[in-house]
Design an enzyme around this catalytic site. Structure first.
Site, PDB file in Angstrom:
ATOM      1  NE  ARG A   1     -22.264 -12.191   2.870  1.00  0.00           N
ATOM      2  CZ  ARG A   1     -22.860 -13.042   3.708  1.00  0.00           C
ATOM      3  NH1 ARG A   1     -24.096 -12.837   4.074  1.00  0.00           N
ATOM      4  NH2 ARG A   1     -22.203 -14.082   4.189  1.00  0.00           N
TER       5      ARG A   1
ATOM      6  CG  ASP B   1      -2.172   0.808   1.020  1.00  0.00           C
ATOM      7  OD1 ASP B   1      -3.265   0.203   0.972  1.00  0.00           O
ATOM      8  OD2 ASP B   1      -2.071   2.053   0.872  1.00  0.00           O
TER       9      ASP B   1
ATOM     10  N   GLY C   1     -35.695  -1.911   4.180  1.00  0.00           N
ATOM     11  CA  GLY C   1     -34.883  -1.103   5.093  1.00  0.00           C
ATOM     12  C   GLY C   1     -34.779   0.333   4.637  1.00  0.00           C
TER      13      GLY C   1
ATOM     14  CB  CYS D   1     -20.361  -2.855  -3.225  1.00  0.00           C
ATOM     15  SG  CYS D   1     -18.849  -3.178  -2.303  1.00  0.00           S
TER      16      CYS D   1
ATOM     17  N   GLY E   1     -26.801   0.723   0.970  1.00  0.00           N
ATOM     18  CA  GLY E   1     -25.663   1.649   1.022  1.00  0.00           C
ATOM     19  C   GLY E   1     -24.379   0.875   0.873  1.00  0.00           C
TER      20      GLY E   1
ATOM     21  CE  LYS F   1     -17.177   0.856  -5.897  1.00  0.00           C
ATOM     22  NZ  LYS F   1     -16.582  -0.049  -6.866  1.00  0.00           N
TER      23      LYS F   1
HETATM   24  C1  UGA Z   1     -22.008  -6.411  -1.364  1.00  0.00           C
HETATM   25  C2  UGA Z   1     -22.289  -7.829  -1.894  1.00  0.00           C
HETATM   26  O1  UGA Z   1     -23.250  -8.473  -1.051  1.00  0.00           O
HETATM   27  C3  UGA Z   1     -20.992  -8.661  -1.916  1.00  0.00           C
HETATM   28  O2  UGA Z   1     -21.260  -9.926  -2.510  1.00  0.00           O
HETATM   29  C4  UGA Z   1     -19.962  -7.921  -2.771  1.00  0.00           C
HETATM   30  O3  UGA Z   1     -18.714  -8.589  -2.766  1.00  0.00           O
HETATM   31  C5  UGA Z   1     -19.742  -6.526  -2.213  1.00  0.00           C
HETATM   32  O4  UGA Z   1     -20.996  -5.820  -2.185  1.00  0.00           O
HETATM   33  C6  UGA Z   1     -18.773  -5.819  -3.124  1.00  0.00           C
HETATM   34  O5  UGA Z   1     -19.090  -5.619  -4.312  1.00  0.00           O
HETATM   35  O6  UGA Z   1     -17.626  -5.561  -2.722  1.00  0.00           O
HETATM   36  P1  UGA Z   1     -21.647  -5.324   1.067  1.00  0.00           P
HETATM   37  O7  UGA Z   1     -21.656  -4.012   0.358  1.00  0.00           O
HETATM   38  O8  UGA Z   1     -20.604  -5.620   2.067  1.00  0.00           O
HETATM   39  O9  UGA Z   1     -21.558  -6.526  -0.017  1.00  0.00           O
HETATM   40  O10 UGA Z   1     -23.020  -5.441   1.828  1.00  0.00           O
HETATM   41  P2  UGA Z   1     -24.390  -6.262   1.731  1.00  0.00           P
HETATM   42  O11 UGA Z   1     -24.475  -7.159   2.882  1.00  0.00           O
HETATM   43  O12 UGA Z   1     -24.566  -6.850   0.401  1.00  0.00           O
HETATM   44  O13 UGA Z   1     -25.435  -5.077   1.938  1.00  0.00           O
HETATM   45  C7  UGA Z   1     -25.504  -3.972   1.046  1.00  0.00           C
HETATM   46  C8  UGA Z   1     -26.616  -3.035   1.440  1.00  0.00           C
HETATM   47  O14 UGA Z   1     -27.886  -3.615   1.204  1.00  0.00           O
HETATM   48  C9  UGA Z   1     -26.615  -2.652   2.926  1.00  0.00           C
HETATM   49  O15 UGA Z   1     -26.919  -1.294   3.041  1.00  0.00           O
HETATM   50  C10 UGA Z   1     -27.708  -3.516   3.528  1.00  0.00           C
HETATM   51  O16 UGA Z   1     -28.281  -2.981   4.682  1.00  0.00           O
HETATM   52  C11 UGA Z   1     -28.693  -3.549   2.375  1.00  0.00           C
HETATM   53  N1  UGA Z   1     -29.599  -4.719   2.406  1.00  0.00           N
HETATM   54  C12 UGA Z   1     -29.111  -5.969   2.231  1.00  0.00           C
HETATM   55  C13 UGA Z   1     -30.967  -4.518   2.582  1.00  0.00           C
HETATM   56  O17 UGA Z   1     -31.444  -3.378   2.740  1.00  0.00           O
HETATM   57  N2  UGA Z   1     -31.788  -5.608   2.579  1.00  0.00           N
HETATM   58  C14 UGA Z   1     -31.324  -6.863   2.411  1.00  0.00           C
HETATM   59  O18 UGA Z   1     -32.148  -7.823   2.418  1.00  0.00           O
HETATM   60  C15 UGA Z   1     -29.951  -7.041   2.234  1.00  0.00           C
END
Ligand code: UGA
Length: 465
Positions: free
Chosen positions: A183, A59, A285, A292, A289, A295
């Site tokens: 995740r 890094d 919800g 990922c 946010g 964007k």
């Molecule tokens: C997401 C993907 O789930 C991963 O597979 C991926 O690798 C990652 O993006 C990435 O591209 O790097 P992440 O952003 O860590 O992972 O979070 P998530 O658990 O997917 O949640 C994303 C958003 O959706 C959060 O704000 C969460 O609260 C919301 N969410 C998720 C809901 O509102 N309802 C749901 O049922 C699930």
């Protein structure tokens, strides 16, 4: 004599078994360089070191690298510290700011730097380009260069040309794409237990080395999707956008439930039990946010525009999501008449539970709207307050949940932390001036709350059984 023979037979059988199972699973250790020590790079580097490879994580942030060398983890990610410390200790994992040196020592280079949203909605890949140029200048022998960062479809091809152009004298290399599906919050679990590994490669050699890298997962029968680079890049965006669509879809159905008096929890349950739909990502919800989904959906939309394809479904998912914060604020406004001068307790700042990440967190939008309407904010989050302070400074950060609640006119729950799930409702009743809660994560039983005289609104008229 007979016992001796049996013993000899068993020993030979064991040796044969071990030998043949070893032959099926030829594990070749590689020297791996991971450039970028954010959520993606650090988990990848630590995970690959745990597989037995020799990993150098690079890094440009000297402070971060110096900390990591001492085992100080810059992010909050469950179990990451254990894996990092274990592998520093057994000398499988090193940290460095010297990209050139690390590239020369390794045969596989992963690019895992950030690709944030740029000015016009497209992903900004300037860090990927800068790293690619540095790799080109450092090449001393054949390398596999694998892009791990989420990059716009077509980037792998472009980076190949760039490195080819910038490498003097000419040295051969192979490009690969290996999108990540971790995740935040459960990234270590996801690394060791993925649903699939996607490898886009432009040669058999790159493909087989990438398989060697993930050999322990191959051995566990994790499905490998072997394809070309552009398809691998597309799989990543199509997956994230699909999940975002699922969330916006359930958030829209939740709105409908609020008007019709149906119960969103049962609707999601009834839908999710259909295997073709699946129960995951059907939780309504405050909107999706994180670093990922917001964007990647925007970038995919831009890619569609630039190639003449209107991605209407992705666009709708983005639009529904952008309105979600306003809907939350309007819910509250209806209950308190005017927000001007009202003290509002915000419970939860992280974009989801079990992370300190506030990037694109629904809390940012909700707080901004509340401030615009003249509300006074008292915010609390078990982990993410320091990160939120870098984004919003003109609100009060409470040390405890109780401190946030005391004398507030209402509370909004924005993150599904266990601490809020297990909240003592009598504390809310005692602390708030008027017991009003907007529960955007559907974690509080409305019947119990109502029995205590608390006015509770959730998303989609959720009723617990
Ligand atoms: C997401 C993907 O789930 C991963 O597979 C991926 O690798 C990652 O993006 C990435 O591209 O790097 P992440 O952003 O860590 O992972 O979070 P998530 O658990 O997917 O949640 C994303 C958003 O959706 C959060 O704000 C969460 O609260 C919301 N969410 C998720 C809901 O509102 N309802 C749901 O049922 C699930």
């Amino acid at each position: 004599m007979r016992i001796k023979k049996i013993f000899l037979f068993l020993t030979l059988a064991t040796i044969y078994f071990l030998k043949s199972s070893h032959e099926n699973f030829s594990f070749i250790k590689h020297k791996v360089c991971v450039i970028g020590t954010g959520y993606v790079g650090l988990v990848l580097g630590a995970g690959l070191a745990d597989f037995g490879h020799k990993v150098i994580c690079v890094d440009i942030d000297e402070k971060k690298i110096n900390g990591l060398k001492k085992g100080i983890i810059p992010i909050y990610e469950k179990n990451l510290d254990d894996v990092v410390l274990r592998n520093i200790h057994n000398q499988s994992l090193q940290f460095s700011t010297h990209l050139s040196q690390a590239v020369q020592l390794c045969d596989i280079i992963f690019i895992a730097v950030g690709t944030p949203t740029g000015k016009n909605g497209e992903a900004d890949i300037s860090a990927v380009i800068a790293v690619a140029k540095s790799i080109a200048k450092s090449m001393n022998n054949h390398k596999i260069i694998c892009i791990k960062s989420t990059v716009p479809i077509g980037t792998g091809k472009m980076i190949h040309k760039l490195i080819e152009l910038e490498t003097q004298p000419k040295i051969t290399f192979d490009m690969a794409s290996n999108p990540e599906f971790l995740r935040e919050g459960v990234a270590i679990h996801d690394f060791f237990n993925p649903n699939r590994i996607v490898i886009g490669a432009e040669s058999e050699k790159a493909l087989s080395i990438m398989q060697e890298i993930y050999a322990p997962l191959l051995k566990k029968n994790v499905p490998f999707v072997k394809t070309d680079i552009i398809t691998a890049e597309t799989i990543k965006y199509a997956s994230n956008a699909f999940l975002a669509v699922k969330i916006s879809y359930i958030n829209e159905i939740a709105q409908l439930c609020e008007q019709t008096d149906a119960n969103i929890i049962d609707v999601a349950l009834g839908m999710g039990l259909d295997e073709r739909i699946g129960s995951k990502f059907l939780k309504p919800g405050p909107g999706f946010g994180g670093s990922c989904f917001p964007k990647d959906t925007l970038e995919l939309l831009k890619k569609g525009e630039s190639t003449g394809v209107q991605l209407k479904i992705v666009q709708a998912a983005i639009e529904v999501n952008q309105q979600q914060g306003l809907r939350v604020v309007k819910k509250l406004e209806r209950l308190v008449d005017s927000l001007q001068g009202k003290n509002i307790a915000i419970l939860g700042l992280a974009f989801k539970a079990n992370t300190d990440d506030v990037r694109e967190s629904p809390a940012l939008k909700v707080i901004e709207l509340l401030l615009e309407k003249g509300a006074i904010i008292k915010a609390y989050d078990p982990i993410a307050m320091e990160n939120m302070k870098k984004n919003i400074s003109n609100i009060y950060y409470a040390q405890t949940m109780e401190d946030a609640l005391i004398n507030a006119d209402a509370a909004i729950i924005l993150t599904e932390w266990d601490e809020f799930k297990n909240i003592d409702l009598t504390l809310i009743k005692r602390s708030l001036k008027k017991p009003i809660i907007i529960d955007t994560r559907n974690i509080i039983n409305p019947t119990t709350a109502n029995k205590l005289g608390i006015t509770l609104e959730n998303i989609g008229n959720a009723k617990f059984k």
